[in-house]
Design a protein around this motif. Sequence first.
Motif, mmCIF file in Angstrom:
data_model
loop_
_atom_site.group_PDB
_atom_site.id
_atom_site.type_symbol
_atom_site.label_atom_id
_atom_site.label_comp_id
_atom_site.label_asym_id
_atom_site.label_seq_id
_atom_site.Cartn_x
_atom_site.Cartn_y
_atom_site.Cartn_z
ATOM 1 N N MET A 17 0.876 -1.293 0.095
ATOM 2 C CA MET A 17 0.192 -0.503 -0.139
ATOM 3 C C MET A 17 1.404 1.174 -0.193
ATOM 4 O O MET A 17 0.611 2.278 -0.740
ATOM 5 C CB MET A 17 -0.920 0.146 1.213
ATOM 6 C CG MET A 17 -2.312 -1.236 1.427
ATOM 7 S SD MET A 17 -3.022 -0.779 -0.319
ATOM 8 C CE MET A 17 -1.846 -2.052 -1.696
ATOM 9 N N VAL A 49 0.686 4.091 -2.989
ATOM 10 C CA VAL A 49 0.235 5.724 -2.208
ATOM 11 C C VAL A 49 1.791 6.453 -2.914
ATOM 12 O O VAL A 49 0.943 7.366 -3.774
ATOM 13 C CB VAL A 49 1.269 5.676 -1.049
ATOM 14 C CG1 VAL A 49 1.094 7.016 -0.474
ATOM 15 C CG2 VAL A 49 -0.238 5.607 -0.249
ATOM 16 N N THR A 92 0.963 6.514 -7.522
ATOM 17 C CA THR A 92 -0.384 7.556 -7.575
ATOM 18 C C THR A 92 0.099 8.999 -7.057
ATOM 19 O O THR A 92 0.145 9.812 -8.311
ATOM 20 C CB THR A 92 -1.529 7.167 -6.312
ATOM 21 O OG1 THR A 92 -2.201 5.696 -6.289
ATOM 22 C CG2 THR A 92 -2.353 7.994 -6.232
ATOM 23 N N HIS A 125 -7.240 2.779 4.083
ATOM 24 C CA HIS A 125 -7.854 4.963 3.232
ATOM 25 C C HIS A 125 -7.156 5.448 4.437
ATOM 26 O O HIS A 125 -6.738 6.580 4.007
ATOM 27 C CB HIS A 125 -9.215 4.559 3.695
ATOM 28 C CG HIS A 125 -10.212 4.027 2.431
ATOM 29 N ND1 HIS A 125 -10.339 5.314 2.011
ATOM 30 C CD2 HIS A 125 -10.142 3.174 2.132
ATOM 31 C CE1 HIS A 125 -11.339 4.494 1.002
ATOM 32 N NE2 HIS A 125 -11.227 3.715 0.996
ATOM 33 N N PHE A 167 -3.472 6.555 2.759
ATOM 34 C CA PHE A 167 -3.219 8.165 2.123
ATOM 35 C C PHE A 167 -4.152 8.693 2.057
ATOM 36 O O PHE A 167 -3.436 9.527 1.650
ATOM 37 C CB PHE A 167 -4.612 6.801 0.880
ATOM 38 C CG PHE A 167 -4.345 5.535 -0.478
ATOM 39 C CD1 PHE A 167 -4.055 6.387 -1.272
ATOM 40 C CD2 PHE A 167 -3.719 4.907 -0.016
ATOM 41 C CE1 PHE A 167 -3.659 5.688 -2.599
ATOM 42 C CE2 PHE A 167 -3.580 3.731 -1.095
ATOM 43 C CZ PHE A 167 -2.994 4.456 -2.044
ATOM 44 N N HIS A 168 -5.476 9.090 2.856
ATOM 45 C CA HIS A 168 -5.377 10.062 3.539
ATOM 46 C C HIS A 168 -4.653 11.203 4.328
ATOM 47 O O HIS A 168 -3.750 12.182 3.987
ATOM 48 C CB HIS A 168 -6.336 9.784 4.915
ATOM 49 C CG HIS A 168 -7.295 10.666 5.626
ATOM 50 N ND1 HIS A 168 -8.142 11.588 5.565
ATOM 51 C CD2 HIS A 168 -6.618 11.585 6.878
ATOM 52 C CE1 HIS A 168 -8.429 12.830 5.887
ATOM 53 N NE2 HIS A 168 -7.517 12.460 7.017
ATOM 54 N N GLY A 203 -1.855 12.178 1.550
ATOM 55 C CA GLY A 203 -2.827 13.506 1.374
ATOM 56 C C GLY A 203 -2.892 14.845 1.772
ATOM 57 O O GLY A 203 -2.190 15.626 1.255
ATOM 58 N N SER A 216 -6.502 15.629 2.322
ATOM 59 C CA SER A 216 -6.222 14.416 2.411
ATOM 60 C C SER A 216 -7.065 13.456 2.204
ATOM 61 O O SER A 216 -7.097 12.028 1.854
ATOM 62 C CB SER A 216 -6.458 14.225 4.166
ATOM 63 O OG SER A 216 -7.083 14.828 4.173
ATOM 64 N N PHE A 233 -6.940 12.520 -1.914
ATOM 65 C CA PHE A 233 -6.063 12.100 -2.085
ATOM 66 C C PHE A 233 -6.630 10.044 -1.699
ATOM 67 O O PHE A 233 -6.625 9.170 -2.646
ATOM 68 C CB PHE A 233 -5.281 11.893 -1.164
ATOM 69 C CG PHE A 233 -3.748 10.920 -1.928
ATOM 70 C CD1 PHE A 233 -3.681 11.425 -3.214
ATOM 71 C CD2 PHE A 233 -3.431 10.408 -1.930
ATOM 72 C CE1 PHE A 233 -2.192 10.243 -4.108
ATOM 73 C CE2 PHE A 233 -2.278 9.563 -1.734
ATOM 74 C CZ PHE A 233 -1.811 9.829 -3.374
ATOM 75 N N GLU A 234 -7.693 9.821 -0.998
ATOM 76 C CA GLU A 234 -8.245 8.640 -0.572
ATOM 77 C C GLU A 234 -9.266 8.163 -1.586
ATOM 78 O O GLU A 234 -9.426 6.613 -1.443
ATOM 79 C CB GLU A 234 -9.505 8.368 0.480
ATOM 80 C CG GLU A 234 -8.502 8.880 2.367
ATOM 81 C CD GLU A 234 -9.530 8.965 2.767
ATOM 82 O OE1 GLU A 234 -10.527 7.999 2.925
ATOM 83 O OE2 GLU A 234 -10.052 9.762 3.566
ATOM 84 N N TRP A 292 -7.993 7.613 -4.959
ATOM 85 C CA TRP A 292 -7.363 7.025 -5.486
ATOM 86 C C TRP A 292 -7.263 5.664 -5.179
ATOM 87 O O TRP A 292 -7.111 4.773 -5.822
ATOM 88 C CB TRP A 292 -5.699 7.694 -5.924
ATOM 89 C CG TRP A 292 -5.945 8.954 -6.793
ATOM 90 C CD1 TRP A 292 -6.253 8.242 -8.666
ATOM 91 C CD2 TRP A 292 -6.065 9.942 -6.541
ATOM 92 N NE1 TRP A 292 -6.572 9.704 -9.097
ATOM 93 C CE2 TRP A 292 -6.883 10.602 -8.780
ATOM 94 C CE3 TRP A 292 -6.526 10.430 -5.870
ATOM 95 C CZ2 TRP A 292 -6.574 11.754 -8.172
ATOM 96 C CZ3 TRP A 292 -6.595 11.954 -6.288
ATOM 97 C CH2 TRP A 292 -6.955 12.448 -7.137
ATOM 98 N N LEU A 293 -6.974 5.278 -3.324
ATOM 99 C CA LEU A 293 -7.016 3.747 -3.901
ATOM 100 C C LEU A 293 -8.928 3.299 -3.984
ATOM 101 O O LEU A 293 -7.918 1.934 -4.217
ATOM 102 C CB LEU A 293 -7.244 3.997 -2.056
ATOM 103 C CG LEU A 293 -7.303 2.496 -0.825
ATOM 104 C CD1 LEU A 293 -6.404 1.369 -1.477
ATOM 105 C CD2 LEU A 293 -7.967 2.641 0.193
#
Length: 678
Positions: free
Chosen positions: A362, A366, A369, A462, A465-466, A469, A498, A501-502, A504-505
């Motif tokens: 993951m 990140v 991405t 999540h 990714f958050h 962001g 933030s 950006f989630e 894109w997961l």
Amino acid sequence: MNPELTHWTGPLGLPRFDLIRDEDFAPAFDACLTEAEAAVEAIAANPAPPSFANTIAALETAEEPLNRLCAIFFTLVGTDSNPAREDLQRRIAPRLAAHGSKVSMDPRLFDRVEAVMQDADALAPEDRRLTELTLRGLRRAGAGLTGEARKRMAAIRERLAVLSTEFSQNVLVDEREFVLEIADDHLAGLPDWLIRAMRAAARERGRQGQVVTLNRSLIVPFLEYAEDRALREVAWRAWTARGSGQGAGGAATDNRPIAAEILQLRHERAQLLGYEDFASYKLEPEMARSAENVEALLTEVWTAARTRAEADAARLTEMLREDGVNGALEPWDWRFYAGRRRRAEHDLDEAEVKPYLTLSAMLDAVFDTARRLFGIELHEISAPLWSPDVRAWEVVRDGRHMAVFVGDYHARPGKRSGAWCSALQQQHKIGQGQRPIVVNVCNFTPPEAEGEPAYLSWDDAHTLFHEFGHALHHILSDVTWPSMSGTSVARDFVELPSQLFEHWLEQPEVLDRHARHAQTGAPLPPDLRDRLLAAGNAEQGFATVEYLESALVDLAFHRGAPPADPMARQAEVLAELGAPTAIPMRHATPHFAHVFSGDGYSSGYYSYMWSEVMDADAFEAFLEKGDAFDPEIAARLEEWILSKGDSLPADELWLKFRERKPGVHALLKGRGLLAKTS
């Protein structure tokens, strides 16, 4: 004084944490506070006529050594606390608050800044903006007060610093002290990966067998899978008892009277400044502007969310009856039956997904991405940090150094719960300029053994990714002045990068590329991926309701006269809402750290949803182009959102990016709540 506390000599300008001892901090605070006071005094007493250079710009760097010291100390307090650090935090908090009051309420500084503002039209745009923000900050701090009102404001700020420190430390004690041992004959329903994690947590605490702690990555799946209803209740009650005086720390960690005093002092502070209540004071500079605007948004979403949650509750109650339980659906039942329902209706078991969601995989997702959107690359570096499992990367673009990124991902004793992003060092362009050092902190379950992978839940992914962001908001910052760089923006705007950006997961191409089985390296099967994404909105009724309950209680606390008994006011608000009894607040008052461990999200917890209105609309901009990685939209996102900091008001930045105001439609659609309102 240990020079490493203010003049960092590690790789790429990082602090050498291996050269810092706890006993170094007290003399360092003495020295840095003295130095900061002298620097500010020189500005305030300057006989030269006030100018942008000798007043506004000078204030931007006057406290740099103190800021660097605080960055190190409070990073350690949050990630690796111990009794010595906690004791110093209690002692230093009122001193820092007193210093802040002395600076921000100095009438000489106020007069100088007002004088510069009179000629601000001649300044460059960023300089004018900084002057406006500086003057606004002084006014809101009480620089215009005189006599007893000035003294009282300073006393309030010092007392609030003490109380917020006590509040956060009490929650930490309850989180640290609670350990629930689970006997071998009470493991029914628990998947192998969770049992292994519970055994690792036991070993970390020197115990045999397996335990549940209040680490979210342990207790949430335990509540979802444990068939033993009585144990679920014990775990849930411990989790929600944090800070209530009923937690592991006992009466000594009771935050209820602390919360009451904080609310009283905030109200008095607002009235000293001429505001009706604290909500009016706090919301004035935010995008929302007023409590009425906040309430309108939250209420609109609440109606749809409660309808969905009530329908879900009816189905879960049926499942409870099928198990022979005749009582009501309780909070410790919800996750268990919702998980069972999700596995049945979507043929999805987290144990099936988890091997594909390793932390390593993951993180690759990140970073890749971010590379595809913004052209940045991250290269891991070796650096002495505060724990062996903390990692650091250099961020580059086109061969140019952009930032240092630090990731502290695993739960451990002494670490504050939750996840957050902070900066050891802010971006700015003063002199030779400075690139940021950004820190992401999470509390994921650590690997079961050295050399083994760390597995994430879908919620953990999540979170990863958050927080990155937020990090991008720092990494791509491109402004002149440090006080308005990175995430130094309106509170209800800061969550936009933030939460955006989630998204894109959840893009199939991201999962197809990066979600790989930890043992075989095989990609996530398309059918499993589709089932995972289809189940994404399965619990949005629950998630939205528990969030909105907290946001609306926070708002109620700060509107009008403060409640003498916050717990009674909490119950009153939930009753007025008709909140489902089986869905308690995400953060009940005694452990509502967002609101009571400082002013950050006080009267501002709504900001996650305010930002979500924008993040849903912002991602629609990519979807309208038919490409989640559309380079034109990504460039606009960087230009107008991620690079600008607070150099323009948030609503202006949004309009320049999206060219229209956001609407709630995309949020309701994204949460799967839209159909319920039609």
